[in-house]
Design a protein around this motif. Structure first.
Motif, PDB file in Angstrom:
ATOM      1  N   ASN A  53       0.823  -1.211   0.000  1.00  0.00           N
ATOM      2  CA  ASN A  53       0.000   0.000   0.000  1.00  0.00           C
ATOM      3  C   ASN A  53       0.854   1.257   0.000  1.00  0.00           C
ATOM      4  OD1 ASN A  53      -2.770  -0.929  -0.008  1.00  0.00           O
ATOM      5  ND2 ASN A  53      -2.371  -1.751   2.011  1.00  0.00           N
ATOM      6  N   ALA A  54       1.880   1.292   0.841  1.00  0.00           N
ATOM      7  CA  ALA A  54       2.748   2.472   0.910  1.00  0.00           C
ATOM      8  C   ALA A  54       3.467   2.701  -0.415  1.00  0.00           C
ATOM      9  CB  ALA A  54       3.758   2.318   2.046  1.00  0.00           C
ATOM     10  N   ASN A  55       3.993   1.643  -1.009  1.00  0.00           N
ATOM     11  CA  ASN A  55       4.684   1.790  -2.290  1.00  0.00           C
ATOM     12  C   ASN A  55       3.741   2.247  -3.392  1.00  0.00           C
ATOM     13  OD1 ASN A  55       7.230   1.117  -1.312  1.00  0.00           O
ATOM     14  ND2 ASN A  55       6.966  -1.055  -1.728  1.00  0.00           N
ATOM     15  N   ALA A  56       2.545   1.692  -3.426  1.00  0.00           N
ATOM     16  CA  ALA A  56       1.563   2.104  -4.430  1.00  0.00           C
ATOM     17  C   ALA A  56       1.217   3.585  -4.260  1.00  0.00           C
ATOM     18  CB  ALA A  56       0.311   1.243  -4.329  1.00  0.00           C
ATOM     19  N   MET A  57       1.005   4.007  -3.013  1.00  0.00           N
ATOM     20  CA  MET A  57       0.700   5.404  -2.754  1.00  0.00           C
ATOM     21  C   MET A  57       1.847   6.305  -3.206  1.00  0.00           C
ATOM     22  SD  MET A  57       0.078   7.422   0.830  1.00  0.00           S
ATOM     23  CE  MET A  57       1.782   7.893   1.018  1.00  0.00           C
ATOM     24  N   PHE A  58       3.068   5.961  -2.820  1.00  0.00           N
ATOM     25  CA  PHE A  58       4.209   6.795  -3.188  1.00  0.00           C
ATOM     26  C   PHE A  58       4.411   6.856  -4.694  1.00  0.00           C
ATOM     27  CE2 PHE A  58       5.203   7.272   1.159  1.00  0.00           C
ATOM     28  CZ  PHE A  58       6.031   8.379   1.236  1.00  0.00           C
ATOM     29  N   ASN A  59       4.181   5.752  -5.385  1.00  0.00           N
ATOM     30  CA  ASN A  59       4.335   5.754  -6.842  1.00  0.00           C
ATOM     31  C   ASN A  59       3.394   6.737  -7.514  1.00  0.00           C
ATOM     32  OD1 ASN A  59       6.362   3.839  -6.766  1.00  0.00           O
ATOM     33  ND2 ASN A  59       5.002   2.136  -7.209  1.00  0.00           N
ATOM     34  N   GLU A  60       2.234   6.951  -6.925  1.00  0.00           N
ATOM     35  CA  GLU A  60       1.271   7.874  -7.514  1.00  0.00           C
ATOM     36  C   GLU A  60       1.366   9.296  -6.962  1.00  0.00           C
ATOM     37  OE1 GLU A  60      -2.607   6.400  -9.106  1.00  0.00           O
ATOM     38  OE2 GLU A  60      -2.456   5.166  -7.293  1.00  0.00           O
ATOM     39  N   VAL A  61       1.669   9.436  -5.697  1.00  0.00           N
ATOM     40  CA  VAL A  61       1.562  10.745  -5.049  1.00  0.00           C
ATOM     41  C   VAL A  61       2.882  11.509  -5.000  1.00  0.00           C
ATOM     42  CG1 VAL A  61       0.817  11.952  -2.954  1.00  0.00           C
ATOM     43  CG2 VAL A  61      -0.377   9.880  -3.679  1.00  0.00           C
ATOM     44  N   GLU A  68       9.313  11.658   0.132  1.00  0.00           N
ATOM     45  CA  GLU A  68       8.382  12.248   1.097  1.00  0.00           C
ATOM     46  C   GLU A  68       7.194  12.830   0.338  1.00  0.00           C
ATOM     47  OE1 GLU A  68      11.121  13.762   4.766  1.00  0.00           O
ATOM     48  OE2 GLU A  68      10.807  15.185   3.131  1.00  0.00           O
ATOM     49  N   VAL A  69       6.048  12.771   0.977  1.00  0.00           N
ATOM     50  CA  VAL A  69       4.840  13.368   0.420  1.00  0.00           C
ATOM     51  C   VAL A  69       4.466  14.545   1.304  1.00  0.00           C
ATOM     52  CG1 VAL A  69       2.384  13.007  -0.044  1.00  0.00           C
ATOM     53  CG2 VAL A  69       4.032  11.209  -0.595  1.00  0.00           C
ATOM     54  N   THR A  70       4.329  15.715   0.694  1.00  0.00           N
ATOM     55  CA  THR A  70       3.879  16.899   1.421  1.00  0.00           C
ATOM     56  C   THR A  70       2.356  16.967   1.352  1.00  0.00           C
ATOM     57  OG1 THR A  70       3.925  18.320  -0.526  1.00  0.00           O
ATOM     58  CG2 THR A  70       5.976  18.158   0.770  1.00  0.00           C
ATOM     59  N   LEU A  71       1.787  17.766   2.214  1.00  0.00           N
ATOM     60  CA  LEU A  71       0.335  17.958   2.174  1.00  0.00           C
ATOM     61  C   LEU A  71      -0.074  18.525   0.822  1.00  0.00           C
ATOM     62  CD1 LEU A  71      -2.438  17.816   3.531  1.00  0.00           C
ATOM     63  CD2 LEU A  71      -1.973  20.063   4.536  1.00  0.00           C
ATOM     64  N   ALA A  72       0.716  19.439   0.271  1.00  0.00           N
ATOM     65  CA  ALA A  72       0.392  20.020  -1.042  1.00  0.00           C
ATOM     66  C   ALA A  72       0.380  18.941  -2.133  1.00  0.00           C
ATOM     67  CB  ALA A  72       1.394  21.121  -1.394  1.00  0.00           C
ATOM     68  N   GLU A  73       1.380  18.052  -2.135  1.00  0.00           N
ATOM     69  CA  GLU A  73       1.403  16.952  -3.112  1.00  0.00           C
ATOM     70  C   GLU A  73       0.179  16.062  -2.924  1.00  0.00           C
ATOM     71  OE1 GLU A  73       5.756  15.284  -4.285  1.00  0.00           O
ATOM     72  OE2 GLU A  73       5.359  15.322  -2.130  1.00  0.00           O
ATOM     73  N   TRP A  74      -0.123  15.774  -1.684  1.00  0.00           N
ATOM     74  CA  TRP A  74      -1.241  14.900  -1.327  1.00  0.00           C
ATOM     75  C   TRP A  74      -2.557  15.460  -1.867  1.00  0.00           C
ATOM     76  CZ3 TRP A  74      -2.290  10.204   0.259  1.00  0.00           C
ATOM     77  CH2 TRP A  74      -3.442   9.920   0.987  1.00  0.00           C
ATOM     78  N   LEU A  75      -2.824  16.731  -1.569  1.00  0.00           N
ATOM     79  CA  LEU A  75      -4.079  17.340  -2.003  1.00  0.00           C
ATOM     80  C   LEU A  75      -4.119  17.497  -3.520  1.00  0.00           C
ATOM     81  CD1 LEU A  75      -4.589  19.985   0.828  1.00  0.00           C
ATOM     82  CD2 LEU A  75      -5.680  17.720   0.605  1.00  0.00           C
ATOM     83  N   GLU A  76      -2.991  17.823  -4.138  1.00  0.00           N
ATOM     84  CA  GLU A  76      -2.941  17.940  -5.598  1.00  0.00           C
ATOM     85  C   GLU A  76      -3.224  16.594  -6.263  1.00  0.00           C
ATOM     86  OE1 GLU A  76       0.502  18.744  -8.746  1.00  0.00           O
ATOM     87  OE2 GLU A  76       0.027  20.527  -7.543  1.00  0.00           O
ATOM     88  N   PHE A  77      -2.719  15.508  -5.665  1.00  0.00           N
ATOM     89  CA  PHE A  77      -3.021  14.181  -6.195  1.00  0.00           C
ATOM     90  C   PHE A  77      -4.528  13.966  -6.263  1.00  0.00           C
ATOM     91  CE2 PHE A  77      -4.380   9.859  -5.246  1.00  0.00           C
ATOM     92  CZ  PHE A  77      -3.924   9.215  -6.384  1.00  0.00           C
ATOM     93  N   TRP A  78      -5.218  14.296  -5.185  1.00  0.00           N
ATOM     94  CA  TRP A  78      -6.662  14.063  -5.131  1.00  0.00           C
ATOM     95  C   TRP A  78      -7.406  14.996  -6.073  1.00  0.00           C
ATOM     96  CZ3 TRP A  78      -8.038   9.594  -3.515  1.00  0.00           C
ATOM     97  CH2 TRP A  78      -7.200   8.907  -2.611  1.00  0.00           C
ATOM     98  N   GLN A  79      -6.910  16.200  -6.277  1.00  0.00           N
ATOM     99  CA  GLN A  79      -7.503  17.087  -7.275  1.00  0.00           C
ATOM    100  C   GLN A  79      -7.360  16.463  -8.666  1.00  0.00           C
ATOM    101  OE1 GLN A  79      -5.196  20.563  -5.734  1.00  0.00           O
ATOM    102  NE2 GLN A  79      -7.063  21.664  -6.284  1.00  0.00           N
TER     103      GLN A  79
END
Length: 113
Positions: A53-61, A68-79
């Motif tokens: 799960n962590a690897n899949a998330m990092f590959n996309e986000v 590292e994933v920042t909050l900005a990267e995280w929210l932009e991914f969902w946008q």
């Protein structure tokens, strides 16, 4: 910025969805550093195929691939997910599932796990 070189605007997240996504990010960010690293993501998923799960998330986000994933990267991914014709309700349902221990979803959003 002019039309050349500009990227297509991403849709805005609703207040409810933004809050839910921020909550999930904060739960992963155990040290409150403002960044989620793989160790924190693995801990978030616990025993539920945590590394997968962590690897899949990092590959996309983690678009800049700095580990590292920042909050900005995280929210932009969902946008970006919203831009690919998913509804806020579909995203909220999956986020709720992940908050309860469910697995990362490979969204059909132009990115790959």
């Amino acid at each position: 910025m002019g039309a050349k070189g500009s990227k297509e605007a991403l849709p805005e997240l609703s207040a409810t969805l933004n809050e839910k996504l921020t909550t999930m990010f904060q739960r992963m960010d155990k040290d409150s550093s403002g960044n989620v690293d793989r160790t924190e993501a693995i801990a978030f998923w616990g025993k539920n195929f945590a590394k997968v799960n962590a690897n899949a998330m990092f590959n996309e986000v983690d678009v800049d691939k700095n580990g590292e994933v920042t909050l900005a990267e995280w929210l932009e991914f969902w946008q970006n997910v919203l831009k690919h014709k998913y509804t806020p309700e579909e995203i909220e349902e999956e986020v709720d599932s992940m908050l309860e221990g469910g697995s990362w979803v490979d969204w059909n959003d132009g990115r790959s796990t």
